[in-house]
Design a protein around this motif. Structure first.
Motif, PDB file in Angstrom:
ATOM      1  N   VAL A   1       0.860  -1.182   0.000  1.00  0.00           N
ATOM      2  CA  VAL A   1       0.000   0.000   0.000  1.00  0.00           C
ATOM      3  C   VAL A   1       0.895   1.230   0.000  1.00  0.00           C
ATOM      4  CG1 VAL A   1      -1.767   1.298   1.249  1.00  0.00           C
ATOM      5  CG2 VAL A   1      -1.830  -1.218   1.250  1.00  0.00           C
ATOM      6  N   VAL A   2       0.666   2.090  -0.989  1.00  0.00           N
ATOM      7  CA  VAL A   2       1.448   3.321  -1.116  1.00  0.00           C
ATOM      8  C   VAL A   2       0.514   4.505  -1.273  1.00  0.00           C
ATOM      9  CG1 VAL A   2       3.427   2.136  -2.158  1.00  0.00           C
ATOM     10  CG2 VAL A   2       1.695   3.177  -3.625  1.00  0.00           C
ATOM     11  N   ALA A   3       1.024   5.675  -0.968  1.00  0.00           N
ATOM     12  CA  ALA A   3       0.289   6.898  -1.263  1.00  0.00           C
ATOM     13  C   ALA A   3       0.215   7.030  -2.778  1.00  0.00           C
ATOM     14  CB  ALA A   3       1.006   8.090  -0.651  1.00  0.00           C
ATOM     15  N   HIS A   4      -0.963   7.359  -3.299  1.00  0.00           N
ATOM     16  CA  HIS A   4      -1.115   7.497  -4.743  1.00  0.00           C
ATOM     17  C   HIS A   4      -0.117   8.533  -5.241  1.00  0.00           C
ATOM     18  CE1 HIS A   4      -2.766   8.542  -8.645  1.00  0.00           C
ATOM     19  NE2 HIS A   4      -3.452   7.406  -8.596  1.00  0.00           N
ATOM     20  N   PRO A   5       0.571   8.260  -6.349  1.00  0.00           N
ATOM     21  CA  PRO A   5       1.618   9.178  -6.812  1.00  0.00           C
ATOM     22  C   PRO A   5       1.116  10.575  -7.187  1.00  0.00           C
ATOM     23  CG  PRO A   5       1.318   7.355  -8.347  1.00  0.00           C
ATOM     24  CD  PRO A   5       0.488   7.056  -7.154  1.00  0.00           C
ATOM     25  N   LEU A   6      -0.149  10.718  -7.539  1.00  0.00           N
ATOM     26  CA  LEU A   6      -0.676  12.043  -7.894  1.00  0.00           C
ATOM     27  C   LEU A   6      -1.759  12.531  -6.946  1.00  0.00           C
ATOM     28  CD1 LEU A   6      -0.992  11.812 -11.781  1.00  0.00           C
ATOM     29  CD2 LEU A   6       0.861  12.793 -10.426  1.00  0.00           C
ATOM     30  N   TYR A   7      -2.537  11.621  -6.372  1.00  0.00           N
ATOM     31  CA  TYR A   7      -3.719  12.022  -5.600  1.00  0.00           C
ATOM     32  C   TYR A   7      -3.613  11.739  -4.103  1.00  0.00           C
ATOM     33  CZ  TYR A   7      -5.462  12.415 -10.318  1.00  0.00           C
ATOM     34  OH  TYR A   7      -5.605  12.756 -11.640  1.00  0.00           O
TER      35      TYR A   7
ATOM     36  N   ASN B   1      -6.278  11.902  -0.299  1.00  0.00           N
ATOM     37  CA  ASN B   1      -6.413  10.668   0.484  1.00  0.00           C
ATOM     38  C   ASN B   1      -6.643   9.423  -0.375  1.00  0.00           C
ATOM     39  OD1 ASN B   1      -6.118  12.105   2.930  1.00  0.00           O
ATOM     40  ND2 ASN B   1      -8.274  12.663   2.849  1.00  0.00           N
ATOM     41  N   TRP B   2      -5.938   9.345  -1.490  1.00  0.00           N
ATOM     42  CA  TRP B   2      -5.990   8.146  -2.319  1.00  0.00           C
ATOM     43  C   TRP B   2      -4.766   7.294  -2.019  1.00  0.00           C
ATOM     44  CZ3 TRP B   2      -9.150   6.509  -6.599  1.00  0.00           C
ATOM     45  CH2 TRP B   2     -10.300   7.283  -6.791  1.00  0.00           C
ATOM     46  N   LEU B   3      -5.015   5.992  -1.857  1.00  0.00           N
ATOM     47  CA  LEU B   3      -3.945   5.019  -1.706  1.00  0.00           C
ATOM     48  C   LEU B   3      -3.924   4.136  -2.953  1.00  0.00           C
ATOM     49  CD1 LEU B   3      -4.570   4.049   2.022  1.00  0.00           C
ATOM     50  CD2 LEU B   3      -2.672   5.411   1.134  1.00  0.00           C
ATOM     51  N   ALA B   4      -2.828   3.441  -3.162  1.00  0.00           N
ATOM     52  CA  ALA B   4      -2.685   2.616  -4.358  1.00  0.00           C
ATOM     53  C   ALA B   4      -1.878   1.363  -4.041  1.00  0.00           C
ATOM     54  CB  ALA B   4      -1.990   3.423  -5.457  1.00  0.00           C
ATOM     55  N   VAL B   5      -2.117   0.330  -4.843  1.00  0.00           N
ATOM     56  CA  VAL B   5      -1.350  -0.908  -4.728  1.00  0.00           C
ATOM     57  C   VAL B   5      -1.077  -1.408  -6.145  1.00  0.00           C
ATOM     58  CG1 VAL B   5      -1.263  -3.274  -3.852  1.00  0.00           C
ATOM     59  CG2 VAL B   5      -2.479  -1.510  -2.543  1.00  0.00           C
ATOM     60  N   VAL B   6       0.197  -1.568  -6.463  1.00  0.00           N
ATOM     61  CA  VAL B   6       0.584  -2.157  -7.743  1.00  0.00           C
ATOM     62  C   VAL B   6       0.604  -3.669  -7.567  1.00  0.00           C
ATOM     63  CG1 VAL B   6       2.449  -2.390  -9.434  1.00  0.00           C
ATOM     64  CG2 VAL B   6       1.957  -0.147  -8.421  1.00  0.00           C
ATOM     65  N   ASP B   7      -0.071  -4.365  -8.472  1.00  0.00           N
ATOM     66  CA  ASP B   7      -0.125  -5.830  -8.461  1.00  0.00           C
ATOM     67  C   ASP B   7      -0.395  -6.389  -7.062  1.00  0.00           C
ATOM     68  OD1 ASP B   7       0.351  -5.861 -11.188  1.00  0.00           O
ATOM     69  OD2 ASP B   7       2.500  -6.169 -10.974  1.00  0.00           O
ATOM     70  N   PRO B   8      -1.591  -6.097  -6.508  1.00  0.00           N
ATOM     71  CA  PRO B   8      -1.890  -6.591  -5.166  1.00  0.00           C
ATOM     72  C   PRO B   8      -1.824  -8.110  -5.103  1.00  0.00           C
ATOM     73  CG  PRO B   8      -3.865  -5.704  -6.228  1.00  0.00           C
ATOM     74  CD  PRO B   8      -2.715  -5.410  -7.127  1.00  0.00           C
ATOM     75  N   GLY B   9      -1.271  -8.595  -4.005  1.00  0.00           N
ATOM     76  CA  GLY B   9      -1.116 -10.037  -3.808  1.00  0.00           C
ATOM     77  C   GLY B   9      -1.419 -10.413  -2.377  1.00  0.00           C
ATOM     78  N   LYS B  10      -0.769 -11.452  -1.914  1.00  0.00           N
ATOM     79  CA  LYS B  10      -1.036 -11.986  -0.573  1.00  0.00           C
ATOM     80  C   LYS B  10      -0.796 -10.965   0.535  1.00  0.00           C
ATOM     81  CE  LYS B  10      -0.267 -16.699  -1.885  1.00  0.00           C
ATOM     82  NZ  LYS B  10       0.071 -18.023  -1.519  1.00  0.00           N
ATOM     83  N   ALA B  11       0.212 -10.132   0.382  1.00  0.00           N
ATOM     84  CA  ALA B  11       0.549  -9.173   1.441  1.00  0.00           C
ATOM     85  C   ALA B  11      -0.508  -8.088   1.611  1.00  0.00           C
ATOM     86  CB  ALA B  11       1.909  -8.528   1.160  1.00  0.00           C
TER      87      ALA B  11
END
Length: 133
Positions: A99-105, A109-119
């Motif tokens: 889970v990362v802070a969205h690079p633009l938003y 209060n937007w969060l983002a996940v690249v290729d979400p998996g088990k973690a």
């Protein structure tokens, strides 16, 4: 998690309108192949932003996630300020399954996940439910 698994989960929350622009649609070409989730029990796209999106490519000015590689995607989720703050998300948007802070938003209060998996699967589901609610 796959795009289809995320879409099924969000749709099962109820009242969700899923938009997946394709070639020939009214949406701009850059949006073709991406997914946009709106809370719209009446089936009409509401004014404003979706509560979550899935993007499958880099957008101009948003290349930090390196999404142009085959099969790579990023789920973006609007969360509460409290959730955003508690996530203490890193800002390196290229990290997979984190889970990362969205690079633009992030400021919205937007969060983002690249290729979400088990973690991140359980966290992504919780954040999607919150955004839907």
């Amino acid at each position: 998690m796959t795009i289809d698994e995320i879409t099924e989960y969000v749709t099962d929350l109820g009242g969700v309108l899923v938009l997946r622009p394709t070639e020939g649609s009214e949406a701009p070409e850059i949006a073709w192949g991406d997914t946009f989730f709106y809370y719209a029990p009446d089936g009409v796209v509401p004014a404003g932003q979706p509560f979550a999106t899935i993007v499958t490519k880099d957008y101009p000015g948003d290349e930090t996630s390196d999404l142009n590689r085959p099969g790579r995607f990023r789920v973006n989720i609007a969360v509460s300020k409290t959730t955003f703050t508690e996530a203490a998300a890193p800002t390196d948007a290229s990290i997979d399954d984190t889970v990362v802070a969205h690079p633009l938003y992030a400021a919205a209060n937007w969060l983002a996940v690249v290729d979400p998996g088990k973690a991140t699967e359980a966290t992504v589901r919780e954040m999607l439910r919150e955004a839907h609610d």
